[in-house]
Write a protein that holds these residues in place. Structure first.
Motif, PDB file in Angstrom:
ATOM      1  N   LYS A  58       0.695  -1.465   0.255  1.00  0.00           N
ATOM      2  CA  LYS A  58      -0.074  -0.079   0.393  1.00  0.00           C
ATOM      3  C   LYS A  58       0.923   1.219  -0.453  1.00  0.00           C
ATOM      4  O   LYS A  58       0.423   2.438  -0.902  1.00  0.00           O
ATOM      5  N   TYR A  59       2.470   0.888   0.905  1.00  0.00           N
ATOM      6  CA  TYR A  59       3.259   2.133   0.510  1.00  0.00           C
ATOM      7  C   TYR A  59       4.557   2.343  -0.111  1.00  0.00           C
ATOM      8  O   TYR A  59       5.153   2.752   0.366  1.00  0.00           O
ATOM      9  N   SER A  60       4.237   1.015  -1.467  1.00  0.00           N
ATOM     10  CA  SER A  60       4.631   1.201  -1.561  1.00  0.00           C
ATOM     11  C   SER A  60       5.415   2.491  -2.380  1.00  0.00           C
ATOM     12  O   SER A  60       6.997   2.586  -3.140  1.00  0.00           O
ATOM     13  N   ASN A  61       4.814   3.376  -2.460  1.00  0.00           N
ATOM     14  CA  ASN A  61       5.957   4.498  -3.208  1.00  0.00           C
ATOM     15  C   ASN A  61       6.367   5.317  -2.551  1.00  0.00           C
ATOM     16  O   ASN A  61       6.738   6.740  -2.650  1.00  0.00           O
ATOM     17  N   PHE A  62       6.660   5.362  -1.201  1.00  0.00           N
ATOM     18  CA  PHE A  62       6.656   6.649  -0.868  1.00  0.00           C
ATOM     19  C   PHE A  62       7.671   5.954   0.063  1.00  0.00           C
ATOM     20  O   PHE A  62       8.379   4.556   0.677  1.00  0.00           O
ATOM     21  N   GLY A  63       8.763   6.916   0.742  1.00  0.00           N
ATOM     22  CA  GLY A  63       9.816   6.888   1.372  1.00  0.00           C
ATOM     23  C   GLY A  63       9.514   7.685   2.514  1.00  0.00           C
ATOM     24  O   GLY A  63       8.805   8.816   2.360  1.00  0.00           O
TER      25      GLY A  63
END
Length: 151
Positions: free
Chosen positions: A86-91
């Motif tokens: 769900k949060y794969s696009n975030f750092g």
């Protein structure tokens, strides 16, 4: 003569008050760091940090013995984000300590995301004492209301 002594005393008291207020303001500004003060965003993937931040280093050095470091909170948030598709696009960006909670920015790291790369879209809340992820804080785009999601 007596009036002159009173006037000098009042001036001295005012100078002491001004110095005291200045000292208190400087102390409170050292305890709160703001994200992006120097235009640098830290993004962590696992234990590797990309970029550096003066506010990050100051916060690490001034951390209290009973709380985790800002870099540890950033690593915890990064691991949390990478553990969910769900949060794969975030750092994880540079944390800000508010009370006993680190607010770690969720920074867009992918060109495939809905927002531009480098955009902060929410915060991972990390307990500064236990190191546990408390949840995610974001805002509803249409209403502007704060949304708190459990971990």
């Amino acid at each position: 003569m007596r009036m002159r002594h009173i006037l000098i005393l009042v001036v001295i008291v005012l100078l002491i008050a001004i110095v005291a207020v200045g000292y208190l303001l400087m102390q409170s500004s050292e305890n709160t760091t703001s994200n992006g003060t120097n235009g640098t965003i830290n993004i962590s993937h696992g234990d590797n940090n990309v970029g550096t931040s003066d506010s990050q280093n100051q916060q690490d050095q001034s951390s209290q013995s009973d709380i985790i470091s800002a870099s540890k909170a950033q690593t915890i948030a990064s691991n949390y984000l990478s553990s969910s598709s769900k949060y794969s696009n975030f750092g994880a960006g540079s944390p800000t300590l508010k009370g006993d909670v680190y607010y770690v920015p969720m920074v867009v790291t992918s060109d495939d995301a809905q927002d531009a790369k480098g955009t902060v879209v929410g915060y991972v809340k990390v307990d500064a004492i236990t190191g546990e992820v408390i949840g995610i804080e974001s805002q509803d785009i249409t209403t502007g209301q704060t949304i708190n999601e459990p971990p």
